[in-house]
Design a protein around this motif. Structure first.
Motif, PDB file in Angstrom:
ATOM      1  N   THR A 204       0.855  -1.169   0.000  1.00 58.19           N
ATOM      2  CA  THR A 204       0.000   0.000   0.000  1.00 58.19           C
ATOM      3  C   THR A 204       0.899   1.230   0.000  1.00 58.19           C
ATOM      4  OG1 THR A 204      -1.824  -1.070   1.179  1.00 58.19           O
ATOM      5  CG2 THR A 204      -1.739   1.330   1.236  1.00 58.19           C
ATOM      6  N   ILE A 205       0.713   2.090  -1.002  1.00 55.76           N
ATOM      7  CA  ILE A 205       1.500   3.316  -1.091  1.00 55.76           C
ATOM      8  C   ILE A 205       0.586   4.486  -0.776  1.00 55.76           C
ATOM      9  CG2 ILE A 205       2.832   4.829  -2.611  1.00 55.76           C
ATOM     10  CD1 ILE A 205       3.666   2.387  -4.186  1.00 55.76           C
ATOM     11  N   GLU A 206       1.044   5.349   0.116  1.00 54.37           N
ATOM     12  CA  GLU A 206       0.280   6.534   0.470  1.00 54.37           C
ATOM     13  C   GLU A 206       1.064   7.776   0.066  1.00 54.37           C
ATOM     14  OE1 GLU A 206      -0.866   6.531   4.539  1.00 54.37           O
ATOM     15  OE2 GLU A 206      -2.388   4.974   4.269  1.00 54.37           O
ATOM     16  N   VAL A 207       0.444   8.596  -0.765  1.00 55.84           N
ATOM     17  CA  VAL A 207       1.056   9.829  -1.252  1.00 55.84           C
ATOM     18  C   VAL A 207       0.265  11.007  -0.701  1.00 55.84           C
ATOM     19  CG1 VAL A 207       1.515  11.235  -3.303  1.00 55.84           C
ATOM     20  CG2 VAL A 207       1.944   8.774  -3.358  1.00 55.84           C
ATOM     21  N   THR A 208       0.941  11.946  -0.064  1.00 56.35           N
ATOM     22  CA  THR A 208       0.278  13.138   0.450  1.00 56.35           C
ATOM     23  C   THR A 208       0.948  14.389  -0.121  1.00 56.35           C
ATOM     24  OG1 THR A 208       1.703  13.139   2.414  1.00 56.35           O
ATOM     25  CG2 THR A 208      -0.405  12.017   2.590  1.00 56.35           C
ATOM     26  N   ASN A 209       0.127  15.356  -0.496  1.00 56.70           N
ATOM     27  CA  ASN A 209       0.585  16.658  -0.980  1.00 56.70           C
ATOM     28  C   ASN A 209       1.653  16.570  -2.082  1.00 56.70           C
ATOM     29  OD1 ASN A 209      -0.990  18.111   1.023  1.00 56.70           O
ATOM     30  ND2 ASN A 209       0.514  17.354   2.509  1.00 56.70           N
ATOM     31  N   PRO A 210       1.402  15.793  -3.139  1.00 55.10           N
ATOM     32  CA  PRO A 210       2.410  15.673  -4.199  1.00 55.10           C
ATOM     33  C   PRO A 210       2.475  16.926  -5.064  1.00 55.10           C
ATOM     34  CG  PRO A 210       0.409  14.576  -4.886  1.00 55.10           C
ATOM     35  CD  PRO A 210       0.169  15.050  -3.471  1.00 55.10           C
ATOM     36  N   ARG A 211       3.587  17.093  -5.750  1.00 56.22           N
ATOM     37  CA  ARG A 211       3.741  18.187  -6.707  1.00 56.22           C
ATOM     38  C   ARG A 211       4.290  17.595  -8.003  1.00 56.22           C
ATOM     39  NH1 ARG A 211       0.927  19.698  -3.405  1.00 56.22           N
ATOM     40  NH2 ARG A 211       0.998  21.626  -2.153  1.00 56.22           N
ATOM     41  N   VAL A 212       3.525  17.748  -9.088  1.00 55.40           N
ATOM     42  CA  VAL A 212       3.894  17.126 -10.362  1.00 55.40           C
ATOM     43  C   VAL A 212       3.724  18.129 -11.500  1.00 55.40           C
ATOM     44  CG1 VAL A 212       3.456  15.249 -11.986  1.00 55.40           C
ATOM     45  CG2 VAL A 212       3.150  14.853  -9.533  1.00 55.40           C
ATOM     46  N   THR A 213       4.800  18.400 -12.209  1.00 57.08           N
ATOM     47  CA  THR A 213       4.741  19.169 -13.453  1.00 57.08           C
ATOM     48  C   THR A 213       4.662  18.180 -14.612  1.00 57.08           C
ATOM     49  OG1 THR A 213       5.987  21.072 -12.621  1.00 57.08           O
ATOM     50  CG2 THR A 213       6.056  20.686 -14.994  1.00 57.08           C
ATOM     51  N   VAL A 214       3.748  18.415 -15.540  1.00 53.79           N
ATOM     52  CA  VAL A 214       3.625  17.570 -16.735  1.00 53.79           C
ATOM     53  C   VAL A 214       3.841  18.459 -17.953  1.00 53.79           C
ATOM     54  CG1 VAL A 214       2.161  16.035 -18.090  1.00 53.79           C
ATOM     55  CG2 VAL A 214       1.984  16.039 -15.585  1.00 53.79           C
ATOM     56  N   SER A 215       4.799  18.098 -18.799  1.00 54.82           N
ATOM     57  CA  SER A 215       5.080  18.900 -19.982  1.00 54.82           C
ATOM     58  C   SER A 215       5.564  17.989 -21.100  1.00 54.82           C
ATOM     59  CB  SER A 215       6.154  19.953 -19.670  1.00 54.82           C
ATOM     60  OG  SER A 215       6.452  20.720 -20.819  1.00 54.82           O
ATOM     61  N   PHE A 216       4.841  18.018 -22.213  1.00 49.62           N
ATOM     62  CA  PHE A 216       5.283  17.189 -23.338  1.00 49.62           C
ATOM     63  C   PHE A 216       4.875  17.800 -24.667  1.00 49.62           C
ATOM     64  CE2 PHE A 216       1.126  15.605 -22.068  1.00 49.62           C
ATOM     65  CZ  PHE A 216       0.471  15.338 -23.264  1.00 49.62           C
ATOM     66  N   MET A 217       5.635  17.431 -25.704  1.00 48.52           N
ATOM     67  CA  MET A 217       5.324  17.853 -27.060  1.00 48.52           C
ATOM     68  C   MET A 217       4.874  16.641 -27.844  1.00 48.52           C
ATOM     69  SD  MET A 217       7.667  19.715 -29.990  1.00 48.52           S
ATOM     70  CE  MET A 217       8.247  18.215 -30.782  1.00 48.52           C
ATOM     71  N   VAL A 218       3.833  16.811 -28.625  1.00 46.60           N
ATOM     72  CA  VAL A 218       3.289  15.688 -29.386  1.00 46.60           C
ATOM     73  C   VAL A 218       3.048  16.139 -30.820  1.00 46.60           C
ATOM     74  CG1 VAL A 218       0.917  16.243 -28.731  1.00 46.60           C
ATOM     75  CG2 VAL A 218       1.480  13.922 -29.429  1.00 46.60           C
ATOM     76  N   GLN A 219       3.245  15.230 -31.746  1.00 46.06           N
ATOM     77  CA  GLN A 219       3.017  15.542 -33.152  1.00 46.06           C
ATOM     78  C   GLN A 219       1.520  15.682 -33.427  1.00 46.06           C
ATOM     79  OE1 GLN A 219       5.008  12.628 -35.548  1.00 46.06           O
ATOM     80  NE2 GLN A 219       7.006  13.017 -34.632  1.00 46.06           N
ATOM     81  N   SER A 220       1.196  16.518 -34.394  1.00 45.16           N
ATOM     82  CA  SER A 220      -0.207  16.846 -34.679  1.00 45.16           C
ATOM     83  C   SER A 220      -1.041  15.608 -34.955  1.00 45.16           C
ATOM     84  CB  SER A 220      -0.290  17.797 -35.880  1.00 45.16           C
ATOM     85  OG  SER A 220       0.412  18.981 -35.623  1.00 45.16           O
ATOM     86  N   GLU A 221      -0.551  14.727 -35.828  1.00 45.00           N
ATOM     87  CA  GLU A 221      -1.315  13.531 -36.191  1.00 45.00           C
ATOM     88  C   GLU A 221      -1.543  12.629 -34.989  1.00 45.00           C
ATOM     89  OE1 GLU A 221       0.443  11.506 -39.465  1.00 45.00           O
ATOM     90  OE2 GLU A 221       0.152  13.149 -40.880  1.00 45.00           O
ATOM     91  N   VAL A 222      -0.517  12.497 -34.161  1.00 42.25           N
ATOM     92  CA  VAL A 222      -0.638  11.650 -32.961  1.00 42.25           C
ATOM     93  C   VAL A 222      -1.673  12.237 -32.002  1.00 42.25           C
ATOM     94  CG1 VAL A 222       0.578  10.738 -30.949  1.00 42.25           C
ATOM     95  CG2 VAL A 222       1.715  10.792 -33.172  1.00 42.25           C
ATOM     96  N   PHE A 223      -1.614  13.552 -31.813  1.00 43.04           N
ATOM     97  CA  PHE A 223      -2.556  14.183 -30.890  1.00 43.04           C
ATOM     98  C   PHE A 223      -3.977  14.125 -31.425  1.00 43.04           C
ATOM     99  CE2 PHE A 223      -4.718  17.929 -29.058  1.00 43.04           C
ATOM    100  CZ  PHE A 223      -4.623  17.581 -27.722  1.00 43.04           C
ATOM    101  N   ASP A 224      -4.148  14.356 -32.723  1.00 45.93           N
ATOM    102  CA  ASP A 224      -5.490  14.282 -33.319  1.00 45.93           C
ATOM    103  C   ASP A 224      -6.076  12.879 -33.181  1.00 45.93           C
ATOM    104  OD1 ASP A 224      -5.296  16.920 -33.991  1.00 45.93           O
ATOM    105  OD2 ASP A 224      -4.720  16.563 -36.081  1.00 45.93           O
ATOM    106  N   ALA A 225      -5.215  11.863 -33.362  1.00 45.41           N
ATOM    107  CA  ALA A 225      -5.674  10.476 -33.199  1.00 45.41           C
ATOM    108  C   ALA A 225      -6.054  10.204 -31.742  1.00 45.41           C
ATOM    109  CB  ALA A 225      -4.586   9.507 -33.655  1.00 45.41           C
ATOM    110  N   PHE A 226      -5.284  10.776 -30.819  1.00 41.85           N
ATOM    111  CA  PHE A 226      -5.576  10.623 -29.396  1.00 41.85           C
ATOM    112  C   PHE A 226      -6.927  11.256 -29.058  1.00 41.85           C
ATOM    113  CE2 PHE A 226      -5.372  12.453 -25.090  1.00 41.85           C
ATOM    114  CZ  PHE A 226      -5.218  11.290 -24.340  1.00 41.85           C
ATOM    115  N   LEU A 227      -7.184  12.431 -29.629  1.00 39.44           N
ATOM    116  CA  LEU A 227      -8.464  13.098 -29.375  1.00 39.44           C
ATOM    117  C   LEU A 227      -9.631  12.292 -29.931  1.00 39.44           C
ATOM    118  CD1 LEU A 227      -7.826  16.912 -29.952  1.00 39.44           C
ATOM    119  CD2 LEU A 227      -8.076  15.681 -27.793  1.00 39.44           C
ATOM    120  N   GLU A 228      -9.436  11.677 -31.083  1.00 36.83           N
ATOM    121  CA  GLU A 228     -10.501  10.868 -31.677  1.00 36.83           C
ATOM    122  C   GLU A 228     -10.865   9.694 -30.784  1.00 36.83           C
ATOM    123  OE1 GLU A 228      -9.781   9.608 -35.646  1.00 36.83           O
ATOM    124  OE2 GLU A 228      -9.507  11.642 -36.431  1.00 36.83           O
TER     125      GLU A 228
END
Length: 476
Positions: free
Chosen positions: A219-243
């Motif tokens: 059992t893992i307990e996480v309290t008050n985490p801080r996470v930055t998420v930053s990524f670049m994705v190609q247009s076709e890949v992102f459009d497919a993801f949205l679909e």
């Protein structure tokens, strides 16, 4: 998706330290301005998130962590930009890895010795049992020995790329841990395990008081985490993801947590000058980044985040802006189709303000000036979100006409290296042929800084394309 012309990225909204460093990188890498700005925001978010939180005028205390999504095709120099801007962060993780290797070797040695002593105590305990002797001294020895069991070292790295739920929770195990999920290959993130649990990322962005991960053996307990998420994705890949998952990422509010940009390519215009481009200001940015990373590392497992508040003047401006945005969320309002993002707009602006304030080493409350800077950046991303994901019915006709003319100028002139066009040719052959609408659209582009329209002289009938607009983030 709407394709509205936007002004260049508001680089001037950054304080001098960051703004000058960004210009250094622009001169060297020649990547799109929004892509460069995203790298700087990412680095600053990572450096500040373990140091400070921000208190909204509503009284809520929020993390300053940012989520950033850049939609761009390969070859836009995202890797080069990140490696240059975030060099101290990569150096930090490299140093952590080297230190971890040494500590792990020492741990293995200490643990082996500890096990040998444990076996010796067990043998003495077994003898006492066979002789029917008093067992308490041997139990006391075992208790004392267990208390001295060596602790396995933690590899406190900051950066993660292809990561699933279990490693994320493992990295955040405990109180107030800080990490970043950063990748220039967004397909890894979108198709990886992290996006399989959007709820986890949403909770991390919110800085949830408690997140648990339960399995039969742990059992893992996480309290008050801080996470930055930053990524670049190609247009076709992102459009497919949205679909495939667009409804989920919108309905869950996950996409609304991102500062999104879809910058136009600068490929074909990244000419190398014959002289060397000096990086005069970037070292000072790196020095500040290193200072904050070292401060966060020295805290160890003890969380001592400072809560930043707004000055009275900034607080009043925050409330006025929040109310103004709220009024645009009504049915038929300008922001009705992107309520998810617009509703978080002032919180995101607050996070940016806190990051700018702390990274610029300002004292006291967040000032009115810093908040205005943050709102400028957040507003640019709000307009970008509206342009990419908003309902075209919300967009005034003049903006749609301006977008059409801008795209035409970009494709028929700018991509061929032409920086001017005759008004008559564009009006006759372009997408907006109604004279009145065409002239209004041109004025809209001129006010946005996308074109220059001479009012007198022989050039009066010429449209001059502005490099900072067409070579930046305004056409797709």
């Amino acid at each position: 998706m709407n394709m509205l012309p936007l002004p260049p990225y508001p680089m001037d909204a950054f304080h001098c330290l960051t703004r000058n460093a960004a210009r250094d990188v622009q001169a060297t890498i020649k990547a799109p301005d929004a892509l460069i700005a995203s790298s700087f925001l990412t680095a600053m978010s990572i450096a500040c998130q373990s140091e400070v939180d921000v208190e909204l005028p509503s009284g809520q205390i929020r993390p300053v962590s940012l989520n950033i999504l850049t939609i761009a095709d390969s070859g836009e120099r995202k890797t080069s930009t990140d490696m240059l801007v975030a060099a101290p962060i990569y150096a930090h993780d490299k140093a952590v890895a080297a230190s971890y290797k040494v500590e792990m070797a020492r741990y293995v040695e200490d643990y082996r010795c500890w096990k040998m002593i444990e076996k010796a105590i067990e043998r003495e305990l077994a003898k006492a049992v066979s002789r029917n002797e008093d067992l308490e001294p041997h139990k006391d020895a075992m208790r004392a020995h267990i208390a001295k069991m060596p602790k396995k070292p933690e590899r406190a790295r900051l950066l993660y790329q292809s990561v699933t739920e279990r490693p994320i929770m493992g990295a955040l195990d405990g109180d107030g841990k800080s990490i970043a999920i950063v990748s220039d290959e967004g397909e890894i993130v979108l198709k990886g395990g992290a996006m399989a649990n959007i709820g986890l990322l949403n909770k991390a962005w919110d800085g949830a008081a408690l997140i648990t991960f339960d399995r039969a053996d742990e059992t893992i307990e996480v309290t008050n985490p801080r996470v930055t998420v930053s990524f670049m994705v190609q247009s076709e890949v992102f459009d497919a993801f949205l679909e495939s998952r667009g409804k989920t990422v919108r309905s869950s509010g996950h996409l609304a947590r991102y500062l999104v940009s879809r910058p136009d390519s600068t490929q074909g215009f990244r000419l190398i000058p014959p002289w060397e481009q000096p990086r005069i200001y970037l070292p000072a940015f790196h020095e500040r980044l290193t200072t904050l990373l070292c401060a966060g590392r020295s805290q160890g497992n003890e969380v001592k985040r400072k809560v930043l508040t707004f000055s009275p003047e900034a607080r009043e401006h925050w409330i006025r802006t929040a109310n103004y945005l709220e009024q645009q969320l009504v049915q038929g309002g300008r922001l009705a189709s992107i309520r998810d993002f617009a509703s978080k707009g002032m919180e995101i602006a607050s996070r940016i303000a806190a990051v700018l304030h702390h990274f610029n080493n300002e004292e006291g409350a967040i000032t009115h000036d810093t908040l205005i800077r943050a709102i400028q950046i957040a507003q640019w991303h709000l307009d970008e979100f509206l342009r990419l994901f908003g309902d075209s019915a919300d967009v005034p006709q003049v903006q749609r006409d301006a977008a059409a003319v801008f795209t035409y100028l970009h494709r028929k002139y700018y991509t061929f290296g032409l920086m001017s066009a005759y008004r008559h040719d564009v009006s006759k052959n372009g997408p907006v042929r109604h004279c009145g609408r065409f002239n209004v659209a041109l004025m809209h582009l001129a006010q946005a800084g996308a074109v220059y329209l001479p009012e007198t002289g022989k050039q009066k009938r010429t449209i001059w394309l502005q490099q900072q607009a067409f070579g930046g983030t305004t056409a797709h």
